[in-house]
Design a protein around this motif. Structure first.
Motif, mmCIF file in Angstrom:
data_model
loop_
_atom_site.group_PDB
_atom_site.id
_atom_site.type_symbol
_atom_site.label_atom_id
_atom_site.label_comp_id
_atom_site.label_asym_id
_atom_site.label_seq_id
_atom_site.Cartn_x
_atom_site.Cartn_y
_atom_site.Cartn_z
ATOM 1 N N LYS A 1 53.569 40.315 41.515
ATOM 2 C CA LYS A 1 52.469 40.018 42.427
ATOM 3 C C LYS A 1 51.269 40.910 42.095
ATOM 4 N N PRO A 2 50.052 40.463 42.428
ATOM 5 C CA PRO A 2 49.681 39.113 42.826
ATOM 6 C C PRO A 2 49.770 38.176 41.625
ATOM 7 N N PRO A 3 50.188 36.933 41.817
ATOM 8 C CA PRO A 3 50.491 36.087 40.667
ATOM 9 C C PRO A 3 49.277 35.532 39.931
ATOM 10 N N ALA A 4 48.120 35.480 40.589
ATOM 11 C CA ALA A 4 46.935 34.896 39.946
ATOM 12 C C ALA A 4 45.689 35.402 40.652
ATOM 13 N N ARG A 5 44.559 35.283 39.970
ATOM 14 C CA ARG A 5 43.292 35.750 40.533
ATOM 15 C C ARG A 5 42.579 34.689 41.343
ATOM 16 N N ALA A 6 42.949 33.412 41.160
ATOM 17 C CA ALA A 6 42.268 32.316 41.847
ATOM 18 C C ALA A 6 43.177 31.098 41.841
ATOM 19 N N LEU B 1 42.439 42.630 40.329
ATOM 20 C CA LEU B 1 42.148 41.608 41.343
ATOM 21 C C LEU B 1 41.584 42.226 42.608
ATOM 22 N N GLY B 2 42.099 43.357 43.013
ATOM 23 C CA GLY B 2 41.619 44.035 44.205
ATOM 24 C C GLY B 2 42.382 45.328 44.378
ATOM 25 N N GLY B 3 42.349 45.845 45.593
ATOM 26 C CA GLY B 3 43.023 47.097 45.871
ATOM 27 C C GLY B 3 44.219 46.924 46.779
ATOM 28 N N VAL B 4 44.140 47.491 47.981
ATOM 29 C CA VAL B 4 45.292 47.531 48.861
ATOM 30 C C VAL B 4 45.747 46.141 49.302
ATOM 31 N N THR B 5 44.824 45.219 49.501
ATOM 32 C CA THR B 5 45.223 43.889 49.973
ATOM 33 C C THR B 5 45.985 43.131 48.898
ATOM 34 N N PRO C 1 47.249 41.794 36.791
ATOM 35 C CA PRO C 1 47.005 40.354 36.936
ATOM 36 C C PRO C 1 46.030 39.788 35.916
ATOM 37 N N GLY C 2 45.032 40.581 35.530
ATOM 38 C CA GLY C 2 44.043 40.070 34.594
ATOM 39 C C GLY C 2 44.483 40.077 33.148
ATOM 40 N N SER C 3 45.703 40.561 32.877
ATOM 41 C CA SER C 3 46.158 40.704 31.495
ATOM 42 C C SER C 3 47.381 39.854 31.178
ATOM 43 N N ARG C 4 47.666 38.862 31.994
ATOM 44 C CA ARG C 4 48.920 38.133 31.846
ATOM 45 C C ARG C 4 48.806 36.804 31.133
ATOM 46 N N THR C 5 47.649 36.172 31.192
ATOM 47 C CA THR C 5 47.561 34.777 30.784
ATOM 48 C C THR C 5 47.990 34.573 29.339
#
Length: 325
Positions: free
Chosen positions: A97-102, A173-177, A76-80
């Protein structure tokens, strides 16, 4: 099967687990096909070639008129940056997924796609398991409902502590969630609407910002309330969303949907995730060809789940970072 000259040509960017799933879905789509894979990791690129796929540079596929869309199977952090380049080249976007961090990042992606006149979709394939009549047709159906979400997907600690993007919250972005619980959390938002209050209650992290267990509570604009438990620390594999309304109830368990609304039964048997991904690609291909606009697959539908993730993963909670056995 549709002629490849008229089918949606897709370049899959990233050939990890998600990228391979996209290629499989495209092989069955008919109205879309994989033109190439973009992969900088030599081992992953070798796997793609062994699977009979062309491996090309990003600049090459962006300049290719036969590539109509990019499937971004990147952290997620490498897509923009890749998304910006794709839109500038007039390519449609499909985000893993996840599509965005915020919420702000999601709004920026939607604005970018809108200004560029391209379609923006997200790989939340489980939406296609729900009967269409449940997706926003009656916003009052679940007013005041109570709901529970329980996700257990066992993962060893090495999965989240290994070197690479999964151990870096800026990329992951996170882990399991964020990566496993997010599908059913998105389903909850599709049914209940946008959350107006998100309260993380407790969290256990394998590393700072990389959760392996999370408990939280959400209140939606509809007045519905959802209790959330997501864990990778149990040996069980279990996925269940239960919604109890005044005159309707619904359960999604391991892909099967049962329930009742207004005295009418709701039944949809479980179908393979690979088939749901194919249906998502078919919807994207139809919209790109001038058919019905994006609906179930639309990235704009992700506003609720992105807000939920943002609240669950960035707000303070009782959090413990501990070694896992």
């Amino acid at each position: 099967m549709e002629n490849k000259e008229t089918a949606l040509g897709v370049a899959v960017v990233g050939y990890g687990n998600a990228g391979r799933q996209h290629v499989q879905a495209l092989a069955d789509a008919g109205s879309a096909h994989a033109v190439a894979v973009v992969e900088s990791d030599p081992a992953a690129a070798a796997r793609a070639r062994a699977d009979g796929l062309a491996v090309r540079e990003l600049a090459d596929v962006l300049a290719d008129g036969g590539v109509h869309a990019l499937a971004l199977c990147l952290p997620p952090g490498s897509r923009t940056g890749v998304a910006e380049a794709a839109v500038a080249a007039g390519k449609h976007l499909l985000l893993e997924k996840p599509p965005a961090r915020a919420p702000e990042e999601l709004a920026g992606l939607l604005s970018l796609a809108g200004a560029g006149g391209v379609l923006a979709a997200v790989m939340f394939q489980h939406r296609f398991a729900l009967p269409r009549r449940l997706l926003g047709a009656d916003p009052d159906r679940w007013a005041g409902a109570v709901a529970t979400l329980t996700i257990s997907r066992p993962r060893a600690d090495a999965h989240y502590r290994q070197a690479g993007w999964r151990s870096d919250p800026r990329d992951a972005l996170g882990g399991v969630t964020a990566h496993l619980g997010v599908h059913y959390l998105d389903l909850a938002c599709q049914l209940l609407g946008p959350p107006r209050e998100v309260v993380p209650l407790s969290r256990i992290d394998a590393a700072p910002g990389i959760d392996t267990q999370l408990c939280g509570h959400l209140v939606f604009a509809s007045g519905a309330r959802l209790s959330v438990v997501v864990t990778s620390r149990s040996a069980a594999r279990f996925e269940q969303l239960t919604v109890l309304g005044a005159d309707a109830w619904l359960e999604v368990r391991s892909g099967a949907v049962t329930g009742e609304s207004g005295g009418e039964p709701i039944i949809a048997p479980s179908r393979p995730a690979s088939r749901l991904r194919t249906e998502l690609y078919q919807e994207l291909a139809g919209a790109a060809a001038g058919g019905p606009p994006l609906d179930v697959a639309a990235l704009s539908r992700a506003a609720g789940v992105v807000a939920a993730l943002d609240g669950l993963l960035t707000k303070p909670a009782h959090s413990v970072t501990e070694p896992l056995s």
